[in-house]
Every structure is written in C-alpha cells, then in structure tokens.
Design an enzyme around this catalytic site. Sequence first.
Site, PDB file in Angstrom:
ATOM      1  N   HIS A 440       0.785  -1.238   0.000  1.00 33.49           N
ATOM      2  CA  HIS A 440       0.000   0.000   0.000  1.00 33.49           C
ATOM      3  C   HIS A 440       0.818   1.289   0.000  1.00 33.49           C
ATOM      4  CE1 HIS A 440      -3.479   2.360   0.221  1.00 33.49           C
ATOM      5  NE2 HIS A 440      -4.095   1.839   1.263  1.00 33.49           N
ATOM      6  N   TYR A 555     -13.612   6.574   9.270  1.00 38.65           N
ATOM      7  CA  TYR A 555     -12.634   6.978   8.263  1.00 38.65           C
ATOM      8  C   TYR A 555     -13.152   6.535   6.900  1.00 38.65           C
ATOM      9  CZ  TYR A 555      -8.003   7.222   5.936  1.00 38.65           C
ATOM     10  OH  TYR A 555      -6.950   7.515   5.094  1.00 38.65           O
ATOM     11  N   THR A 568      -4.634  10.932  -0.518  1.00 42.52           N
ATOM     12  CA  THR A 568      -5.981  10.789   0.033  1.00 42.52           C
ATOM     13  C   THR A 568      -6.227  11.817   1.134  1.00 42.52           C
ATOM     14  OG1 THR A 568      -5.258   9.184   1.697  1.00 42.52           O
ATOM     15  CG2 THR A 568      -6.060   8.316  -0.423  1.00 42.52           C
TER      16      THR A 568
END
Length: 732
Positions: A440, A555, A568
């Site tokens: 990620h 979130y 993001t």
Amino acid sequence: MAETLTFHSPSIWDKRSISRMKCKIKNATYPVPIKSLPLMIMTVTAIHFVEQHDSNSGDVVRLISLNFNTSPWESCLIAGFLSWLTVVITIRFTIRLLLQYQGWMYEKQPTKPSLATKLWAFSLKILLLRQKPALYSFQSLLPRLPVPRLDATIDQYLKSMKPLLESHKYDQLVTLSRDFKQNLGSKLQRYLYFKSWWSENYVTDWWEKYVYLSNRSPLLVNSNVYGLDHIYVHPTKLQAARAAYLIHALLRYRELVESQQLDPIVIQGVLPLCSYQYKRYFNSARIPGMEIDEIVHYDDSGHVAVYHKGRYFRVPIYHKNRILQPSEIELQIQSVLDDKSSPYEGEEKLASVTALNRSEWAKIRKQFLSTGINQYSLQIVESAAFFVALDDFSYEDQNGTSLTDFSRTTFCGNGYNRWCDKTFCVGIGTNGRACIHVEHSWADGLVPSHGWEYVLGMELLNGYNEDGHTKGLPEFPPPAPIRLNWDFNLECLEAIEKSALLAKELIAGVDLFVYTHDDYGKGFMKKVKVSPDAYIQMALQLAFYRDIGKLALTYESTMTRLYREGRTETLRSCTQEMAAWIKSMNDAKSSVEERRQLLMDTAARHKKNYQDAMCGKGIDRHLFSLYVVSKYLQVDSPFLKEVFTQPWQLSTSQTPQNQLFKMDSKRYPEVITGGGGFGPVDENGYGVSYIVGNEDVLFFHISSKHASTETDSKRFGGEVSKALADMKKLLQ
C-alpha cells in the site's frame, strides 16, 4: 545495483532513453506541440522580411541583431523561439489558473452548470484541444494542495467529534483546541505554510514516510490490500494460460506507463488527476529497515519472479528484442508447473519473513540474505517486474462456495505464497481464477485497480481460444525459466519456520466476510436522487450503531489527486446530521417523513464534506502535518495528542469501478469484479471496502479481529443487509 538490462539489446535501451527524453520535452511544453516551433520561426521570419518597417516583430529582430551582433537570419531564429516560448508560458500559466477553479464541484445541479462553470470548461477544452496528453503531461500544471486555515480545520474537527463524545469530554476538547489555536497552533501553521511553498505537496512525503514506511507492523493484514477476479466471467480454467495472458497484459500495461502512452484519468472531460503514483507501479519493492523502510524502484526489469510449490523461478520476459507473446509465456509457465524438483530447505516458507514485524524482517535480511547466493536470489525477486504465485489449489468464488473464501485466499494466502514487499503480486489458482495482492505504501487503491481493470478488460477482448489456451502460436522456443538457489544455515531455517508460524497466527486472527447485496444497487439510489456513496455510508453507519450500540469515528478515504502528488484525505462520515438520522431510524416515535427529511439532509452534508475533502479543505491531513511539525520542533500538544489517540472503529473505502471503457458495466453488465478489501484499523473495529458492481449489485468486504469481543464480520454483514432494506422501504 539492479540488473536492469539483462534482456534488452543496446538499441532497445537507446530507443527507450530517446523516448523518455521526448516525453519530458513534450510534457514541459504541453499543450503546445513542439512542431509548432518551426512554424513560429517561419512566421516571424516572413513578417520581418515582408514588413520590416511596419512590424513590431521586425523591431524585435533588429533589436536582437544590434544587441547580440547576429545576422538577420539568426536574429529571426532567436525572435521566433522567444515568441514561441512566450506563447507556451502564457498558455501553461492560464491552464494552471483554470485548474484551481473549484466552482464546478459545488454546482447544485451538475447537469445544469452555471455560466462561470460553462466558460471554465470551454476555456480548458479550447486550450487542451490541440495535443493528446501523455501520462505525465499535466503534472507541472496541477495546483499545489493548499494549506487550510487553522481555525476552519479546528472548527470542522470539533463538529465531527460532537456526536461521538459525552458533553463533559467534548467541553474538555473545546478547551484544548482553543488553547492550541491561540498559542502553539499558529506557530506550527507558519512552518506548514513555509513547507507548502517549496514542496510539491505539503502532506505526501510525510504521509508516505510516517504512516507507511516508519510503521513497524507486519504488512500482511495490517497494510496490504487485495483485489478479486471477474465474478460472472471465467475466461479460462487452464492455470498456465491464465497466468501467461495476465503476465503479458501487465507487461503491455507497463509499456504504456513507461512510454507515457497511457491516457491520464480526466474527470468531467477536462479535469486531470495526478499520475505520479504510476511511476513505481512496476520493477519496485519495499525494502525493510530497522527503523524505516525504503521503496526501491528499478529503471527496468527483464523478468518476473514466479513461485510454485515452494520454489522460486526467474522467468525471462524478453527475447529477440521484444516482449514474449502469451503463447510463448504459456510454454514457460507450463514448464514451471511440470517441474518436479523439490524446494531447497527453508525455501517453501521463505516469503513468510515479509509478513513479520518490519524491524525483525530487516534483521533477518541483513543477517542471512545479504551475501552470496541468497543475496543474488533475493535481488531477483525484489527487482522483478512483479511477483506471480502459481498456487497449487483452487480459488473458490461465487460459482463455487463463496466470495469470502476467495477473498481470504487473496488477502492472506497461506502466509508464505505472497511476497508482501513487492508493489503487487498476482495469484492464479489451479482452476484459472486470479487475484491481486498489493503493497500500500507506493499508491492508493485507484492506481493498482486501474491497471488490474485494464488487464482484465484486455483479456476479455483478446484472451483465449475455445480450448482455453492463449491465442497465437509461438514464433520460437522462449527462454527457459531459471530456478533460484538458496542456502540457509540452521539459524536462518529456524527464523523462517518461526516467521511462518507467526504469519499463520496473524491470518487466523482475521475475521473476514464478503456480503453480496443483489436486491438493488446504484440504479435505485440514483432514482431516489441520493449519491450512491452517501447512501452506502449511511447504511454502514446505521449498521454499526445497531451492531455495536454506539456511533463510530469513521474513516472514509477520498482522493486529493486534483492536486500535484495528491493521495488521500479523510472524510469523517459520522456527522451530526448522520447521528440525528440514525437516532430517528431507531426511534419508534419518528415519522416516515421526518426520517426521509433527515436522510436527505445527511446525504447533502456528506456530499458537501466529500467535495471539501477533494478540494483540499479536509481536516485530517492538515492535523497530521501539524503533528509532524510539532515532533520536528520537539514540542508537545495536548490537543494534537487527543486527536491522534481517538480510534477509527469504522474504516471504509470504495473500490473504484469503470475507470476504463472496457469494463463499463452499462456496456458489459456481466463484466464486473468483486472489488477488494483490507484489514481493520482498530482492534475492536471493522474495515469495510465496498464496490458498486453495476446498477443492481453491491459488494461489501468486511474485516475485523476474532480476538475482539465486540465485533463479528458476518453479523455486521447482516446488519448492513437490514439497513439497506430499511432505507429502501423508507424511500420507496
């Protein structure tokens, strides 16, 4: 150093270097084409010689000639170049200004935009009409992410926390925030402004360093994410054929990325998204360190790393100056499947070390894998274009047992058949089903899913013969795969075995459930005029409240790629409007009309917050950056400490779909993937990834921890189903 040119001839490399240089020049002048330069020079020259006495250009040419002692022809050349450069700078500056406009995002009726938005869109289209953009053409034109006002961020933060805290705790938070704003906060804000002036993005480098690379937790379950195959389409049941075509298609996609022929994603037909995350898509790996990891990118790679039945292979992907065709790669993969050799001692479970605590893995890497044959073989794996796991078992799916089994296999594997450090691993089961497992830190979900969608789309258009084999015939025998050698001492073998047990324990702790909702999808949501994302978030909030008995700090990931090097921002979905609506849905005294009105108010608030987050007005990345500055300055803030001790009990994200026309659900309704997922952020919370499959189906990937006494993923899936049913009943 990486062996970057093993399978390329010098001529191929020269062509690549020239191509990259051309792209850099093209991007530097975009949208003005380079070929317009000679035309400008010719125009200036013609004007000078035809109308020397009346033309301003003629004056400029004479001025250049006098000052630099050049001939008329040389002066025309210089004047023409300067005129062309002025046009380039003017047009690019105008585009930068236009890309800062945000009014389009806040239109009340997007189908009927205001005059200002119409003029903005028209101006951009006119300026960008002339030249097709390369992948990175817009990078230097995109605006920098703005630093929000400190008081605005704190006010929004307090609003987000009010429905979650008891009154006395909320009052304490208000006091802390007031003191922070008046004292330390202003100082930290100034430092942040300074950074925003000289950095490409004031958040991204810190986000990557401190949220990802400095984190010492295992990547497996805690960080890495996964994506599934087609749901209703099964292209071939031959493992070798499926692996071969996917490898070939990914390599073609790599060519598009490296040559910048891949079209950048443009929304609203005119607004480009940042593409910088694509640069480390291939030939990259996350390398463990004792305190912080590093993402290493190799300029090129002539092989893929393949794992099968405990053995590692180096599979060449170039021969005779070209990428191997699918039929040729199928021969290579079949030879790997047919190989009867046994794994070296410790080789089968070697990849489990990549699922360890990062510092532990770094220690093992340095102690046992940094010299000799082990170092060479490890470098082959880490420098590969990507990692391929040919699993020796079948992947189950909706046509087998359940998407939950398929997802668990994709997400976790068996603890040692996924090299967690590679940017991505492709897995192929014995039944031809495929999946992707993604590290990620290098990119967010939109980017790897873009490539995966491209590959699956190309496969359906060009993939296989009726017998399931890849199309075409090999033009020559492809280069044979090469077994990698390993030599582990007793201490290393013990470390590998221990890491395999820890990985197994980590996997066993994951409670994963995939819920398929096929009663209705986004078609109904659009019919009742509610944003699908807002609708689904409301269902999740209602489900969580019924499941746990309280509201959740939530979130939701949203992109900031309208800005240079944007990644993001957090959308805090549990708003005061959301809390009021949830209360009404569980209050028998609330009328249907009251619930409907509260639902529409909640959806409107969610949409506004989503717009703000995309436009650089979010709060969490700002607070995070202030916290980093405080650590650099070695000052403590009770307010920031309170901010970052609040647990995200509900962590959510939407998996993108239909980024490419090839996978458009309207054109090809049966061609949808099941999305993907990730692990929970909080030990007593849920991780929920959802995908809008098409007009009539939704997929929810729900994860939690078995160790928690509060959560149960399947139970939560049932509450999501009930919430969606109640919302439909309310709005019908």
